[in-house]
Design a protein around this motif. Structure first.
Motif, PDB file in Angstrom:
ATOM      1  N   ASN A   1      46.738 -22.439  34.039  1.00  0.00           N
ATOM      2  CA  ASN A   1      47.365 -23.565  33.371  1.00  0.00           C
ATOM      3  C   ASN A   1      47.736 -24.079  34.511  1.00  0.00           C
ATOM      4  OD1 ASN A   1      47.197 -23.834  30.900  1.00  0.00           O
ATOM      5  ND2 ASN A   1      48.280 -22.169  30.122  1.00  0.00           N
ATOM      6  N   ASN A   2      48.217 -22.796  35.807  1.00  0.00           N
ATOM      7  CA  ASN A   2      48.636 -23.320  36.614  1.00  0.00           C
ATOM      8  C   ASN A   2      48.294 -24.294  37.766  1.00  0.00           C
ATOM      9  OD1 ASN A   2      51.041 -21.633  36.562  1.00  0.00           O
ATOM     10  ND2 ASN A   2      51.004 -20.284  37.620  1.00  0.00           N
ATOM     11  N   LEU A   3      46.937 -24.099  37.697  1.00  0.00           N
ATOM     12  CA  LEU A   3      45.905 -24.562  38.605  1.00  0.00           C
ATOM     13  C   LEU A   3      45.213 -25.773  37.602  1.00  0.00           C
ATOM     14  CD1 LEU A   3      43.209 -22.199  39.179  1.00  0.00           C
ATOM     15  CD2 LEU A   3      43.818 -23.060  41.043  1.00  0.00           C
ATOM     16  N   PHE A   4      45.251 -26.026  36.629  1.00  0.00           N
ATOM     17  CA  PHE A   4      45.761 -27.435  35.846  1.00  0.00           C
ATOM     18  C   PHE A   4      46.771 -28.407  36.356  1.00  0.00           C
ATOM     19  CE2 PHE A   4      43.432 -25.040  32.471  1.00  0.00           C
ATOM     20  CZ  PHE A   4      41.749 -25.158  32.809  1.00  0.00           C
ATOM     21  N   ARG A   5      47.792 -27.700  36.361  1.00  0.00           N
ATOM     22  CA  ARG A   5      48.941 -28.394  36.646  1.00  0.00           C
ATOM     23  C   ARG A   5      49.094 -29.461  38.361  1.00  0.00           C
ATOM     24  NH1 ARG A   5      51.116 -23.863  34.452  1.00  0.00           N
ATOM     25  NH2 ARG A   5      51.867 -24.387  32.089  1.00  0.00           N
TER      26      ARG A   5
ATOM     27  N   GLY B   1      29.777  -2.829  16.064  1.00  0.00           N
ATOM     28  CA  GLY B   1      30.545  -3.587  15.652  1.00  0.00           C
ATOM     29  C   GLY B   1      31.639  -4.908  15.374  1.00  0.00           C
ATOM     30  N   ALA B   2      30.808  -5.105  16.988  1.00  0.00           N
ATOM     31  CA  ALA B   2      31.839  -6.103  17.744  1.00  0.00           C
ATOM     32  C   ALA B   2      31.073  -6.916  17.319  1.00  0.00           C
ATOM     33  CB  ALA B   2      31.158  -6.093  19.541  1.00  0.00           C
ATOM     34  N   ARG B   3      32.442  -8.503  17.374  1.00  0.00           N
ATOM     35  CA  ARG B   3      32.151  -9.560  17.179  1.00  0.00           C
ATOM     36  C   ARG B   3      31.458 -11.175  18.118  1.00  0.00           C
ATOM     37  NH1 ARG B   3      37.214 -11.359  16.014  1.00  0.00           N
ATOM     38  NH2 ARG B   3      38.053  -9.038  17.056  1.00  0.00           N
ATOM     39  N   LEU B   4      30.927 -11.763  17.617  1.00  0.00           N
ATOM     40  CA  LEU B   4      30.513 -13.088  18.205  1.00  0.00           C
ATOM     41  C   LEU B   4      31.881 -13.763  18.537  1.00  0.00           C
ATOM     42  CD1 LEU B   4      28.081 -14.755  20.254  1.00  0.00           C
ATOM     43  CD2 LEU B   4      27.673 -14.874  17.756  1.00  0.00           C
ATOM     44  N   ASN B   5      31.849 -14.294  19.715  1.00  0.00           N
ATOM     45  CA  ASN B   5      33.014 -15.840  19.495  1.00  0.00           C
ATOM     46  C   ASN B   5      32.574 -16.245  19.687  1.00  0.00           C
ATOM     47  OD1 ASN B   5      35.885 -14.790  19.500  1.00  0.00           O
ATOM     48  ND2 ASN B   5      35.849 -17.334  20.745  1.00  0.00           N
ATOM     49  N   SER B   6      32.696 -17.491  18.652  1.00  0.00           N
ATOM     50  CA  SER B   6      31.884 -18.860  18.555  1.00  0.00           C
ATOM     51  C   SER B   6      32.121 -19.649  19.596  1.00  0.00           C
ATOM     52  CB  SER B   6      32.541 -19.425  17.219  1.00  0.00           C
ATOM     53  OG  SER B   6      33.877 -20.255  17.835  1.00  0.00           O
ATOM     54  N   GLU B   7      33.707 -20.268  20.526  1.00  0.00           N
ATOM     55  CA  GLU B   7      33.908 -20.570  21.524  1.00  0.00           C
ATOM     56  C   GLU B   7      34.062 -19.706  22.589  1.00  0.00           C
ATOM     57  OE1 GLU B   7      37.364 -23.904  22.056  1.00  0.00           O
ATOM     58  OE2 GLU B   7      38.234 -21.546  21.067  1.00  0.00           O
ATOM     59  N   THR B   8      33.421 -20.132  23.085  1.00  0.00           N
ATOM     60  CA  THR B   8      33.713 -19.180  25.043  1.00  0.00           C
ATOM     61  C   THR B   8      34.876 -19.529  25.758  1.00  0.00           C
ATOM     62  OG1 THR B   8      32.697 -20.660  25.992  1.00  0.00           O
ATOM     63  CG2 THR B   8      30.866 -19.826  24.487  1.00  0.00           C
ATOM     64  N   PRO B   9      34.652 -18.426  26.907  1.00  0.00           N
ATOM     65  CA  PRO B   9      36.194 -19.024  27.767  1.00  0.00           C
ATOM     66  C   PRO B   9      36.682 -20.210  28.024  1.00  0.00           C
ATOM     67  CG  PRO B   9      35.116 -16.500  27.832  1.00  0.00           C
ATOM     68  CD  PRO B   9      34.226 -17.244  27.059  1.00  0.00           C
ATOM     69  N   ALA B  10      35.211 -20.495  28.827  1.00  0.00           N
ATOM     70  CA  ALA B  10      35.201 -22.032  29.505  1.00  0.00           C
ATOM     71  C   ALA B  10      35.298 -23.022  28.207  1.00  0.00           C
ATOM     72  CB  ALA B  10      34.391 -22.152  30.283  1.00  0.00           C
ATOM     73  N   TRP B  11      35.273 -23.382  27.261  1.00  0.00           N
ATOM     74  CA  TRP B  11      35.450 -23.632  26.517  1.00  0.00           C
ATOM     75  C   TRP B  11      36.927 -23.570  25.373  1.00  0.00           C
ATOM     76  CZ3 TRP B  11      32.921 -28.614  25.737  1.00  0.00           C
ATOM     77  CH2 TRP B  11      32.167 -28.689  26.996  1.00  0.00           C
ATOM     78  N   LEU B  12      36.975 -22.748  25.189  1.00  0.00           N
ATOM     79  CA  LEU B  12      38.735 -22.727  25.478  1.00  0.00           C
ATOM     80  C   LEU B  12      39.398 -23.076  26.721  1.00  0.00           C
ATOM     81  CD1 LEU B  12      41.391 -21.696  23.890  1.00  0.00           C
ATOM     82  CD2 LEU B  12      40.862 -19.394  24.391  1.00  0.00           C
ATOM     83  N   LEU B  13      38.960 -23.323  28.047  1.00  0.00           N
ATOM     84  CA  LEU B  13      39.660 -23.676  29.284  1.00  0.00           C
ATOM     85  C   LEU B  13      39.935 -25.483  29.478  1.00  0.00           C
ATOM     86  CD1 LEU B  13      38.454 -21.005  31.557  1.00  0.00           C
ATOM     87  CD2 LEU B  13      41.545 -21.600  31.249  1.00  0.00           C
ATOM     88  N   ASP B  14      38.418 -25.579  28.591  1.00  0.00           N
ATOM     89  CA  ASP B  14      38.043 -27.153  28.683  1.00  0.00           C
ATOM     90  C   ASP B  14      39.820 -27.414  27.653  1.00  0.00           C
ATOM     91  OD1 ASP B  14      36.657 -29.876  27.912  1.00  0.00           O
ATOM     92  OD2 ASP B  14      36.693 -29.090  26.462  1.00  0.00           O
ATOM     93  N   ARG B  15      39.848 -26.936  26.806  1.00  0.00           N
ATOM     94  CA  ARG B  15      40.886 -27.477  25.445  1.00  0.00           C
ATOM     95  C   ARG B  15      42.856 -27.473  26.158  1.00  0.00           C
ATOM     96  NH1 ARG B  15      40.577 -23.808  20.501  1.00  0.00           N
ATOM     97  NH2 ARG B  15      41.922 -24.958  19.248  1.00  0.00           N
ATOM     98  N   MET B  16      42.959 -26.033  26.684  1.00  0.00           N
ATOM     99  CA  MET B  16      43.390 -26.256  27.882  1.00  0.00           C
ATOM    100  C   MET B  16      43.813 -26.781  29.023  1.00  0.00           C
ATOM    101  SD  MET B  16      43.443 -22.037  27.548  1.00  0.00           S
ATOM    102  CE  MET B  16      44.896 -21.824  28.943  1.00  0.00           C
ATOM    103  N   SER B  17      42.829 -27.516  29.398  1.00  0.00           N
ATOM    104  CA  SER B  17      42.718 -28.538  30.780  1.00  0.00           C
ATOM    105  C   SER B  17      43.542 -29.726  29.952  1.00  0.00           C
ATOM    106  CB  SER B  17      41.733 -28.885  31.054  1.00  0.00           C
ATOM    107  OG  SER B  17      41.251 -29.740  32.450  1.00  0.00           O
ATOM    108  N   ILE B  18      42.881 -30.377  29.071  1.00  0.00           N
ATOM    109  CA  ILE B  18      43.446 -31.474  28.862  1.00  0.00           C
ATOM    110  C   ILE B  18      44.558 -31.305  27.405  1.00  0.00           C
ATOM    111  CG2 ILE B  18      42.368 -33.006  26.152  1.00  0.00           C
ATOM    112  CD1 ILE B  18      40.199 -32.761  28.437  1.00  0.00           C
ATOM    113  N   LEU B  19      44.989 -30.616  27.242  1.00  0.00           N
ATOM    114  CA  LEU B  19      46.365 -29.913  26.642  1.00  0.00           C
ATOM    115  C   LEU B  19      47.531 -30.046  27.800  1.00  0.00           C
ATOM    116  CD1 LEU B  19      48.129 -29.096  24.035  1.00  0.00           C
ATOM    117  CD2 LEU B  19      47.588 -26.332  25.034  1.00  0.00           C
TER     118      LEU B  19
END
Length: 201
Positions: free
Chosen positions: A7-11, A104-122
């Motif tokens: 977030n600091n880099l995005f700002r 039993g580890a769970r697959l996460n549908s959203e990757t870290p980078a696509w979550l960062l994509d949302r954070m950047s737009i936010l």
């Protein structure tokens, strides 16, 4: 690498863009190309320029030829955005390649980078709603409504930051794992878009 770092880099990117507030300003990425900081700054710069292109294209006085040119820039920007997100996910995949997921580890549908994509737009939404909440020429009602939305966005900022950090912790610990799926966009590929490979509209 955590949400605060991102977030600091995005700002920083948003602030740097608004020194000129011009969509034609060349990017001067201050980070080394072999770092994740470089990718994060680049990603947000792309988002920031596209944010303002989306404003420009909605002008009621824009000429048709200008509209087409801006639309093509937005299309290219979307491709650049996707490419950068995939580069970011490649970085994360390398970081975690030695982690063995637990049974039993769970697959996460959203990757870290696509979550960062949302954070950047936010971060762009927060910047511009804060601008509206503080706009001297706007009515009190306008500023009040903008402030209400800004409050919600700031809450979302904290929530997404927590989700991002928890996701990275879970992947490191083997409780969740990620897969990288390339977007496989077709419309910019002259071998896959029928309009491009047939020359017909």
């Amino acid at each position: 690498m955590n949400a605060t770092f991102a977030n600091n880099l995005f700002r920083q990117s948003i602030q740097d863009y608004h020194l000129t507030d011009n969509v034609d300003t060349p990017i001067h990425n201050p980070y080394s190309p072999d770092t994740v900081a470089f990718l994060l700054y680049q990603k947000n710069w792309i988002d920031t320029v596209q944010w303002h292109l989306e404003d420009i294209i909605r002008s009621p006085t824009i000429r048709p030829d200008e509209l087409v040119a801006v639309k093509r820039r937005i299309d290219q920007s979307n491709q650049d955005r996707t490419d950068t997100v995939e580069q970011m996910d490649g970085w994360f995949f390398e970081q975690f390649q030695s982690v063995i997921p637990k049974p039993g580890a769970r697959l996460n549908s959203e990757t870290p980078a696509w979550l960062l994509d949302r954070m950047s737009i936010l971060q762009l939404k927060i910047y511009h709603f804060r601008e509206q909440a503080d706009r001297p020429s706007a009515s009190d009602e306008h500023r009040r409504k903008a402030q209400q939305k800004l409050t919600v966005l700031l809450e979302q900022e904290g929530d997404l930051a927590q989700c991002f950090d928890e996701l990275l912790d879970d992947i490191r610990n083997g409780d969740r794992y990620m897969k990288v799926y390339r977007q496989m966009k077709m419309y910019n590929d002259p071998t896959l878009n029928p309009v491009l490979y047939t020359g017909q509209v």
